[in-house]
Design a protein around this motif. Structure first.
Motif, PDB file in Angstrom:
ATOM      1  N   PRO A 147       0.861  -1.057  -0.054  1.00 40.84           N
ATOM      2  CA  PRO A 147       0.064  -0.156   0.041  1.00 40.84           C
ATOM      3  C   PRO A 147       0.708   1.319  -0.124  1.00 40.84           C
ATOM      4  O   PRO A 147       0.347   2.476   0.353  1.00 40.84           O
ATOM      5  N   ILE A 148       1.860   1.108  -0.248  1.00 33.97           N
ATOM      6  CA  ILE A 148       3.062   2.303  -0.379  1.00 33.97           C
ATOM      7  C   ILE A 148       3.619   2.503  -1.830  1.00 33.97           C
ATOM      8  O   ILE A 148       3.988   1.955  -2.364  1.00 33.97           O
ATOM      9  N   ASP A 149       3.330   3.911  -2.055  1.00 36.81           N
ATOM     10  CA  ASP A 149       3.914   4.582  -3.187  1.00 36.81           C
ATOM     11  C   ASP A 149       5.244   5.186  -2.759  1.00 36.81           C
ATOM     12  O   ASP A 149       5.471   5.911  -1.889  1.00 36.81           O
ATOM     13  N   ILE A 150       6.264   4.866  -3.841  1.00 36.77           N
ATOM     14  CA  ILE A 150       7.520   5.146  -3.214  1.00 36.77           C
ATOM     15  C   ILE A 150       8.031   6.289  -4.451  1.00 36.77           C
ATOM     16  O   ILE A 150       7.892   5.965  -5.724  1.00 36.77           O
ATOM     17  N   PHE A 151       8.693   7.397  -4.027  1.00 37.16           N
ATOM     18  CA  PHE A 151       9.143   8.150  -4.908  1.00 37.16           C
ATOM     19  C   PHE A 151      10.599   8.677  -4.678  1.00 37.16           C
ATOM     20  O   PHE A 151      10.881   8.082  -3.359  1.00 37.16           O
ATOM     21  N   PHE A 152      11.298   9.460  -5.493  1.00 39.53           N
ATOM     22  CA  PHE A 152      12.608   9.983  -5.226  1.00 39.53           C
ATOM     23  C   PHE A 152      12.461  11.369  -5.332  1.00 39.53           C
ATOM     24  O   PHE A 152      11.774  11.888  -6.369  1.00 39.53           O
ATOM     25  N   ASP A 153      12.796  11.904  -4.027  1.00 33.94           N
ATOM     26  CA  ASP A 153      12.734  13.534  -4.039  1.00 33.94           C
ATOM     27  C   ASP A 153      14.228  13.968  -4.670  1.00 33.94           C
ATOM     28  O   ASP A 153      15.310  13.855  -4.127  1.00 33.94           O
ATOM     29  N   THR A 154      13.967  14.537  -5.820  1.00 27.35           N
ATOM     30  CA  THR A 154      15.219  15.234  -6.410  1.00 27.35           C
ATOM     31  C   THR A 154      15.958  16.352  -5.673  1.00 27.35           C
ATOM     32  O   THR A 154      17.081  16.541  -5.831  1.00 27.35           O
ATOM     33  N   GLU A 155      15.179  16.937  -4.554  1.00 31.08           N
ATOM     34  CA  GLU A 155      15.734  18.025  -4.042  1.00 31.08           C
ATOM     35  C   GLU A 155      16.391  17.387  -2.760  1.00 31.08           C
ATOM     36  O   GLU A 155      17.589  17.994  -2.475  1.00 31.08           O
ATOM     37  N   THR A 156      16.036  16.621  -2.025  1.00 34.29           N
ATOM     38  CA  THR A 156      16.840  15.851  -0.931  1.00 34.29           C
ATOM     39  C   THR A 156      17.540  14.613  -1.171  1.00 34.29           C
ATOM     40  O   THR A 156      18.172  14.081  -0.470  1.00 34.29           O
TER      41      THR A 156
END
Length: 361
Positions: A147-156
């Protein structure tokens, strides 16, 4: 004592839950759609990381008779956004930064004291919340894990995890997956749906809880893909079959109908759309599509059988028998066609009622 405020927090006094919620406080805890329920003995908190999930949960509480009217400072439900604070003034709630560094909420007139979080929770820096505009700029969708959507934060330059309780798409579902193309979303959605679809040699059982969750996620991904590329007939076709595996036949019909309009020369599209029409009892439309399919490939006995079934559903019983006999002549050892012919003949003789949809209800 106090409860942590992270993401979107739904706060309700325990006394209110005991008075209004059908299951009282224990029933409310059991109804929590994720693992965020906690209580300090006076107020209870359930948290969300997605505004759509929050709205769906509030709708459920409203059905039980709990009020979240912003103009009422003594309302039953208060929503606190970690970044923006209270949605509107509330007489019974105190909000502030706890000595541990996290934002917390507690019953007005009492001291915050210790924070009581969900099981396994420990004080940590705030959960990052960004607007949709910021998300499009900063976040790149990576994958779905349960149930988890995983993203990459390009800022952090770190991974960001967004828990979801509602796995179906909304009108802006493409915004759920910033930084990804229609092709990527189509590939991921298809990969999730494929093991359960009927054209597989040994499809997996689509009725299990895990299967339904994966099919839900496939619907989200495919819907988002179509919103970005409305001409992808294959995405519409897979989406329609995915809805079928979920038992959502109206949505199935709409998606397959869209695939049919985009690519009326593909016999598999016509085959599945014909079946979808029959499921909902649209006999005349099923016959029209069925004839069109057999014209594309007159040697396909399966298409002829589908047409015969469509004719039966539409009330053309004599014609249905003739068409199924033709199909059986093409494949005389096919057990499915043999059974279908027997069924049509039973209807013709009055032994069985004529179905107005298929499967009959």
């Amino acid at each position: 004592m106090a409860v942590p405020v992270e993401g979107f927090s739904v706060l309700v006094r325990n006394v209110t839950l005991e008075q209004i919620h059908p299951g009282g406080l224990s029933g409310y805890a059991e109804a929590c759609p994720n693992q965020t329920f906690c209580t300090d003995g006076h107020i209870s908190r359930i948290g969300f990381m997605n505004a759509l999930d929050l709205a769906n949960f509030l709708d459920q509480l409203h059905e039980y008779g709990l009020s979240s009217a912003a103009e009422d400072p003594n309302r039953d439900i208060t929503v606190v956004c970690q970044e923006d604070g209270l949605d509107s003034p509330c007489d019974w709630l105190q909000l502030g930064r706890h000595s541990s560094g996290v934002v917390a909420a507690w019953l007005a007139g009492r001291k915050p004291g210790e924070i009581v979080g969900p099981e396994g929770w420990t004080p940590a820096p705030s959960i990052t919340q960004v607007s949709k505009v910021e998300a499009r700029k900063r976040l790149k969708f990576l994958r779905i894990d349960g149930p988890i959507d995983i993203f990459f934060d390009t800022e952090t330059e770190k991974e960001v995890y967004v828990g979801r309780t509602n796995l179906l798409p909304d009108e802006d579902s493409h915004d759920d997956f910033p930084g990804r193309s229609a092709s990527d979303l189509y590939d991921w959605g298809t990969a999730l749906a494929n093991p359960y679809l009927p054209f597989q040699r040994s499809p997996l059982d689509p009725t299990t809880k895990t299967a339904q969750q994966e099919l839900c996620r496939a619907v989200r991904l495919l819907t988002a893909s179509i919103q970005l590329n409305s001409k992808n007939w294959a995405a519409c076709w897979i989406l329609g079959l995915t809805f079928r595996m979920r038992g959502q036949h109206e949505s199935e019909y709409k998606a397959l109908g869209r695939a049919y309009r985009l690519n009326p020369e593909h016999k598999d599209v016509l085959r599945e759309f014909c079946l979808s029409c029959m499921t909902l009892g649209y006999g005349e439309e099923a016959v029209q599509v069925g004839w069109q399919a057999t014209e594309l490939d007159p040697r396909d006995a399966g298409l002829l059988s589908n047409l015969g079934l469509a004719l039966l559903v539409s009330g053309e019983v004599i014609q249905a028998e003739r068409v199924v006999q033709r199909a059986l002549h093409m494949q005389p050892n096919d057990a499915i066609t043999q059974n279908l012919l027997g069924y049509v003949q039973d209807v013709a003789s009055g032994k069985k009622p004529r179905p107005t949809c298929f499967p009959p209800t």
